[in-house]
Motif scaffolding. Structure first.
Motif, PDB file in Angstrom:
ATOM      1  N   ALA A  27       0.992  -1.199  -0.217  1.00 33.51           N
ATOM      2  CA  ALA A  27       0.074   0.110   0.008  1.00 33.51           C
ATOM      3  C   ALA A  27       1.026   1.249  -0.023  1.00 33.51           C
ATOM      4  CB  ALA A  27      -1.069   0.092   1.369  1.00 33.51           C
ATOM      5  N   GLN A  28       1.798   1.170   0.780  1.00 32.04           N
ATOM      6  CA  GLN A  28       2.970   2.249   0.791  1.00 32.04           C
ATOM      7  C   GLN A  28       3.626   2.399  -0.292  1.00 32.04           C
ATOM      8  OE1 GLN A  28       5.744   2.106   3.833  1.00 32.04           O
ATOM      9  NE2 GLN A  28       6.292   4.237   3.768  1.00 32.04           N
ATOM     10  N   MET A  29       3.862   1.348  -1.259  1.00 32.38           N
ATOM     11  CA  MET A  29       4.368   1.277  -2.497  1.00 32.38           C
ATOM     12  C   MET A  29       3.625   2.060  -3.653  1.00 32.38           C
ATOM     13  SD  MET A  29       7.141   0.512  -4.696  1.00 32.38           S
ATOM     14  CE  MET A  29       8.055  -0.634  -3.705  1.00 32.38           C
ATOM     15  N   GLU A  30       2.381   1.545  -3.451  1.00 32.66           N
ATOM     16  CA  GLU A  30       1.328   2.388  -4.450  1.00 32.66           C
ATOM     17  C   GLU A  30       1.300   3.818  -4.069  1.00 32.66           C
ATOM     18  OE1 GLU A  30      -2.227  -0.340  -3.657  1.00 32.66           O
ATOM     19  OE2 GLU A  30      -1.827  -0.682  -5.837  1.00 32.66           O
ATOM     20  N   ARG A  31       1.275   4.196  -2.822  1.00 34.69           N
ATOM     21  CA  ARG A  31       1.407   5.528  -2.712  1.00 34.69           C
ATOM     22  C   ARG A  31       2.568   6.199  -3.178  1.00 34.69           C
ATOM     23  NH1 ARG A  31      -0.085   3.928   2.620  1.00 34.69           N
ATOM     24  NH2 ARG A  31       1.985   4.500   3.356  1.00 34.69           N
ATOM     25  N   ILE A  32       3.551   5.809  -2.990  1.00 33.35           N
ATOM     26  CA  ILE A  32       4.841   6.231  -3.687  1.00 33.35           C
ATOM     27  C   ILE A  32       4.892   6.297  -5.066  1.00 33.35           C
ATOM     28  CG2 ILE A  32       7.401   5.832  -4.031  1.00 33.35           C
ATOM     29  CD1 ILE A  32       7.254   4.400  -1.233  1.00 33.35           C
ATOM     30  N   LEU A  33       4.437   5.296  -5.844  1.00 33.32           N
ATOM     31  CA  LEU A  33       4.140   5.204  -7.148  1.00 33.32           C
ATOM     32  C   LEU A  33       3.172   6.276  -7.725  1.00 33.32           C
ATOM     33  CD1 LEU A  33       4.489   1.405  -7.741  1.00 33.32           C
ATOM     34  CD2 LEU A  33       6.100   3.187  -8.184  1.00 33.32           C
ATOM     35  N   ALA A  34       1.939   6.412  -6.826  1.00 35.16           N
ATOM     36  CA  ALA A  34       1.001   7.514  -7.306  1.00 35.16           C
ATOM     37  C   ALA A  34       1.648   8.905  -7.458  1.00 35.16           C
ATOM     38  CB  ALA A  34      -0.196   7.394  -6.223  1.00 35.16           C
ATOM     39  N   VAL A  35       2.478   9.253  -6.480  1.00 35.60           N
ATOM     40  CA  VAL A  35       3.027  10.403  -6.430  1.00 35.60           C
ATOM     41  C   VAL A  35       4.201  10.723  -7.890  1.00 35.60           C
ATOM     42  CG1 VAL A  35       4.775  12.104  -5.378  1.00 35.60           C
ATOM     43  CG2 VAL A  35       2.840  10.874  -4.029  1.00 35.60           C
ATOM     44  N   HIS A  36       4.844   9.589  -7.839  1.00 33.10           N
ATOM     45  CA  HIS A  36       5.581   9.600  -9.143  1.00 33.10           C
ATOM     46  C   HIS A  36       4.730   9.672 -10.514  1.00 33.10           C
ATOM     47  CE1 HIS A  36       7.425   7.162 -12.559  1.00 33.10           C
ATOM     48  NE2 HIS A  36       8.213   7.947 -12.221  1.00 33.10           N
ATOM     49  N   ASP A  37       3.590   8.911 -10.512  1.00 30.11           N
ATOM     50  CA  ASP A  37       2.879   8.965 -11.690  1.00 30.11           C
ATOM     51  C   ASP A  37       2.232  10.236 -11.885  1.00 30.11           C
ATOM     52  OD1 ASP A  37       3.555   6.065 -12.076  1.00 30.11           O
ATOM     53  OD2 ASP A  37       1.693   5.370 -11.562  1.00 30.11           O
ATOM     54  N   GLU A  38       1.958  11.067 -10.772  1.00 33.74           N
ATOM     55  CA  GLU A  38       1.431  12.234 -10.912  1.00 33.74           C
ATOM     56  C   GLU A  38       2.390  13.413 -11.627  1.00 33.74           C
ATOM     57  OE1 GLU A  38      -0.352  15.721  -8.103  1.00 33.74           O
ATOM     58  OE2 GLU A  38      -0.023  13.605  -7.164  1.00 33.74           O
TER      59      GLU A  38
END
Length: 138
Positions: A27-38
């Motif tokens: 879940a934390q990995m997904e949050r990190i990737l969401a910021v990157h993808d943004e």
């Protein structure tokens, strides 16, 4: 009989394993990737703004704020590139995609990357905002 016991033990062990995508680390990995993808699409914005501001500064070095903005944009670009390289060295593709568990020893890495992704986002968006202010009315 040994083979049957081994099979039963192996089946039990496999059924007890948690799906990597159900973990807090993922879940934390997904949050990190969401910021990157943004902010990843903003790399094009950064390049475009450098292309607009740099020639103006090169033609008139008294436009100090243009030069400063170009440096901020280039720095944000470089930080993003380094962040992505470091991230891909610290985490395997399987960890990033949730195919394997993220080792407990990597928790501090996840925490640092979550923090650095948010700082990177602020740096990139701040540099873009500053540059866009300078290009208004052109």
């Amino acid at each position: 009989m040994r083979i049957l016991l081994l099979f039963v033990a192996l089946s039990a062990a496999l059924s007890c394993q948690q799906n990597p995508k159900d973990s807090e680390k993922y879940a934390q990995m997904e949050r990190i990737l969401a910021v990157h993808d943004e902010v990843m699409p903003e790399m094009g914005t950064i390049s475009g703004l450098i292309g607009q501001l740099e020639p103006r500064f090169m033609a008139d070095s008294t436009l100090v704020e243009f030069g400063s903005s170009v440096e901020d944009l280039k720095q944000a670009n470089g930080v993003m590139m380094q962040w992505m390289m470091d991230f891909s060295e610290d985490f395997s593709t399987d960890e990033i995609m949730g195919k394997t568990q993220i080792d407990e020893a990597k928790q501090s890495l996840l925490d640092r990357y979550e923090d650095s992704a948010n700082r990177l986002k602020n740096q990139m968006l701040g540099a873009i905002d500053k540059a866009q202010e300078l290009t208004k009315g052109e």
